[in-house]
Structures are given as C-alpha cells and as structure tokens.
Design a protein around this motif. Structure first.
Motif, PDB file in Angstrom:
ATOM      1  N   PHE A  34       0.668  -1.158   0.095  1.00  0.00           N
ATOM      2  CA  PHE A  34       0.044  -0.078   0.192  1.00  0.00           C
ATOM      3  C   PHE A  34       0.892   1.398   0.105  1.00  0.00           C
ATOM      4  O   PHE A  34       0.712   2.171  -0.700  1.00  0.00           O
ATOM      5  CB  PHE A  34      -0.775  -0.132   1.332  1.00  0.00           C
ATOM      6  CG  PHE A  34      -1.856   1.285   1.066  1.00  0.00           C
ATOM      7  CD1 PHE A  34      -3.041   0.970   0.316  1.00  0.00           C
ATOM      8  CD2 PHE A  34      -1.579   2.129   2.225  1.00  0.00           C
ATOM      9  CE1 PHE A  34      -4.015   2.199   0.291  1.00  0.00           C
ATOM     10  CE2 PHE A  34      -2.716   3.401   2.189  1.00  0.00           C
ATOM     11  CZ  PHE A  34      -3.631   3.350   1.512  1.00  0.00           C
ATOM     12  N   GLU A  63     -13.518   4.389  -2.163  1.00  0.00           N
ATOM     13  CA  GLU A  63     -14.196   5.196  -3.123  1.00  0.00           C
ATOM     14  C   GLU A  63     -13.722   4.917  -4.505  1.00  0.00           C
ATOM     15  O   GLU A  63     -13.517   6.013  -5.275  1.00  0.00           O
ATOM     16  CB  GLU A  63     -13.850   6.814  -2.564  1.00  0.00           C
ATOM     17  CG  GLU A  63     -14.257   7.084  -1.217  1.00  0.00           C
ATOM     18  CD  GLU A  63     -14.117   8.501  -0.626  1.00  0.00           C
ATOM     19  OE1 GLU A  63     -13.344   9.101  -1.518  1.00  0.00           O
ATOM     20  OE2 GLU A  63     -14.154   8.801   0.440  1.00  0.00           O
ATOM     21  N   ARG A  64     -13.986   3.743  -5.003  1.00  0.00           N
ATOM     22  CA  ARG A  64     -13.493   3.482  -6.349  1.00  0.00           C
ATOM     23  C   ARG A  64     -14.926   3.305  -7.045  1.00  0.00           C
ATOM     24  O   ARG A  64     -15.919   3.106  -7.012  1.00  0.00           O
ATOM     25  CB  ARG A  64     -13.011   2.046  -6.381  1.00  0.00           C
ATOM     26  CG  ARG A  64     -11.694   1.957  -5.816  1.00  0.00           C
ATOM     27  CD  ARG A  64     -10.951   0.669  -5.899  1.00  0.00           C
ATOM     28  NE  ARG A  64      -9.631   0.742  -5.094  1.00  0.00           N
ATOM     29  CZ  ARG A  64      -8.813  -0.395  -5.169  1.00  0.00           C
ATOM     30  NH1 ARG A  64      -9.291  -1.636  -6.028  1.00  0.00           N
ATOM     31  NH2 ARG A  64      -7.518  -0.399  -4.528  1.00  0.00           N
ATOM     32  N   LEU A 112      -6.633   7.886   3.972  1.00  0.00           N
ATOM     33  CA  LEU A 112      -5.913   7.344   2.502  1.00  0.00           C
ATOM     34  C   LEU A 112      -6.559   6.142   1.939  1.00  0.00           C
ATOM     35  O   LEU A 112      -6.936   5.829   0.857  1.00  0.00           O
ATOM     36  CB  LEU A 112      -4.324   7.342   2.499  1.00  0.00           C
ATOM     37  CG  LEU A 112      -3.575   7.099   1.035  1.00  0.00           C
ATOM     38  CD1 LEU A 112      -4.002   8.228   0.404  1.00  0.00           C
ATOM     39  CD2 LEU A 112      -2.212   6.982   1.442  1.00  0.00           C
ATOM     40  N   LYS A 137     -10.138   6.647   1.018  1.00  0.00           N
ATOM     41  CA  LYS A 137     -10.201   7.204  -0.390  1.00  0.00           C
ATOM     42  C   LYS A 137      -9.818   6.339  -1.465  1.00  0.00           C
ATOM     43  O   LYS A 137     -10.458   6.341  -2.404  1.00  0.00           O
ATOM     44  CB  LYS A 137      -9.233   8.570  -0.449  1.00  0.00           C
ATOM     45  CG  LYS A 137      -9.214   9.215  -1.896  1.00  0.00           C
ATOM     46  CD  LYS A 137      -8.226  10.617  -1.463  1.00  0.00           C
ATOM     47  CE  LYS A 137      -7.995  11.185  -2.925  1.00  0.00           C
ATOM     48  NZ  LYS A 137      -7.166  11.981  -2.914  1.00  0.00           N
ATOM     49  N   GLU A 138      -8.712   5.615  -1.092  1.00  0.00           N
ATOM     50  CA  GLU A 138      -8.231   4.873  -2.305  1.00  0.00           C
ATOM     51  C   GLU A 138      -8.803   3.298  -2.363  1.00  0.00           C
ATOM     52  O   GLU A 138      -8.686   2.870  -3.595  1.00  0.00           O
ATOM     53  CB  GLU A 138      -6.666   4.588  -2.383  1.00  0.00           C
ATOM     54  CG  GLU A 138      -5.939   5.918  -2.553  1.00  0.00           C
ATOM     55  CD  GLU A 138      -4.533   5.815  -2.399  1.00  0.00           C
ATOM     56  OE1 GLU A 138      -3.967   4.817  -2.342  1.00  0.00           O
ATOM     57  OE2 GLU A 138      -3.812   6.767  -2.608  1.00  0.00           O
ATOM     58  N   LEU A 139      -9.246   2.826  -1.542  1.00  0.00           N
ATOM     59  CA  LEU A 139      -9.637   1.505  -1.374  1.00  0.00           C
ATOM     60  C   LEU A 139     -11.169   1.451  -1.381  1.00  0.00           C
ATOM     61  O   LEU A 139     -11.689   0.354  -1.625  1.00  0.00           O
ATOM     62  CB  LEU A 139      -9.051   0.678  -0.190  1.00  0.00           C
ATOM     63  CG  LEU A 139      -7.730   0.632  -0.136  1.00  0.00           C
ATOM     64  CD1 LEU A 139      -7.043   0.104   1.068  1.00  0.00           C
ATOM     65  CD2 LEU A 139      -7.097   0.061  -1.416  1.00  0.00           C
TER      66      LEU A 139
END
Length: 174
Positions: free
Chosen positions: A83, A173-174, A166, A169-171
């Motif tokens: 990550f 909110e896809r 983080l 947001k990245e994992l």
C-alpha cells in the motif's frame, strides 16, 4: 513501495546534528466492506492499524503476518499487497539517540473474519489494547476528535488517521 508521507514531530526543530535511531515496522490494512480491523487502545482512546516492529533479520512479510496474528488473532492471512511507506521522525527519550526514525511498510490483506486469541506484550496489555472491526469513517472521525481534544493523545494517532483517510479514499471510493 510508494512513499506516502514523511512527518517530523513538532518538538524537533532540525534533524541536523541529531543522533537518529531507526525502527522498521509492518502494518496491515484489513477491510471488509466499510469496516476495517483496528486496535483500540484504552490508554489513548484511539484506533490504530495492526502492526509493529520488524525484528532484526526478519522478513517484512513475516513481520506483518506475525504482528497481525499476535495483535488481532487473525488467521488465514492472504492476498497481501503493498500500500505504501510512511516515515516519521519522533523525539526519542533513550540514551542511544535523540530522534527515532520510524519507517512503516503498509500492506493491504485479507483474513478470515473470525478472530482468534491475541498474544499481547505486557505494555500492550497495560495500554488496554484490543482488536475491533469498525466502520472506517467512524474511526477517522473518532481519531480526529482525539487529535483536537485529548491532552493524552499518543504520537501515532496522526499517522494512523492519515493512513485511514488514504485507505478510505483509495480502497473504498472506487
């Protein structure tokens, strides 16, 4: 592994001429929908990502699995993916150095949802540590409240909250 962030604690004015000791750590981001596996620490009233120090001569993956098993009772740890790397410089209060440079190698992974027995170190027991599945957004809000309002907040809450944001947001909110 990508670099996420480097922070320098507000009590450190400069790293020049400082005696610096280094600590490497492995941390596990374990999601199940919007829930994340965290450690609640009663002493600081905060939530942290499971993980800890990499022993001398220990492989990062072995440390990640060991820490996750010890701190949460996780089993069947699988699909481990990098990550990012989070670095921080903190005051160090032992005779061998002035500053501790912590390098956290963070990974996502999956585990079986049922947690087994934990194997805490004495200080973890004294701090009131326990594993919990919690909504990631609630954990972020809780830690942000602690950062703003608690005089007894631990050093790690800022790192943990940054990593939680983080990850959300990245994992999610896809």
């Amino acid at each position: 592994m990508r670099h996420i962030k480097t922070t320098i604690h507000h009590e450190i004015s400069s790293l020049e001429s400082q005696r610096i000791t280094q600590r490497h750590a492995a941390r596990a981001i374990v999601l199940n929908g919007d829930d994340i596996l965290l450690l609640y620490t009663e002493r600081y009233h905060d939530y942290t990502i499971p993980g800890g120090g990499i022993d001398i001569g220990e492989d990062v993956m072995a440390a990640l699995i060991r820490e996750l098993e010890e701190e949460t009772g996780a089993s069947n740890i699988r699909n481990i993916q990098p990550f990012g790397r989070y670095e921080e410089y903190r005051p160090w209060y032992k005779d061998d150095a002035d500053v501790q440079h912590i390098i956290s190698y963070c990974y996502t992974c999956q585990i079986d949802n049922q947690l087994g027995e934990t194997r805490y170190e004495d200080y973890e027991v004294k701090n009131g540590m326990k594993p919990v599945w919690m909504n990631i957004h609630q954990a972020i809000a809780h830690n942000e409240h602690i950062m703003q309002n608690s005089p007894k907040k631990g050093f790690s809450v800022e790192r943990e909250t940054h990593l939680l944001k983080l990850a959300a947001k990245e994992l999610l909110e896809r």
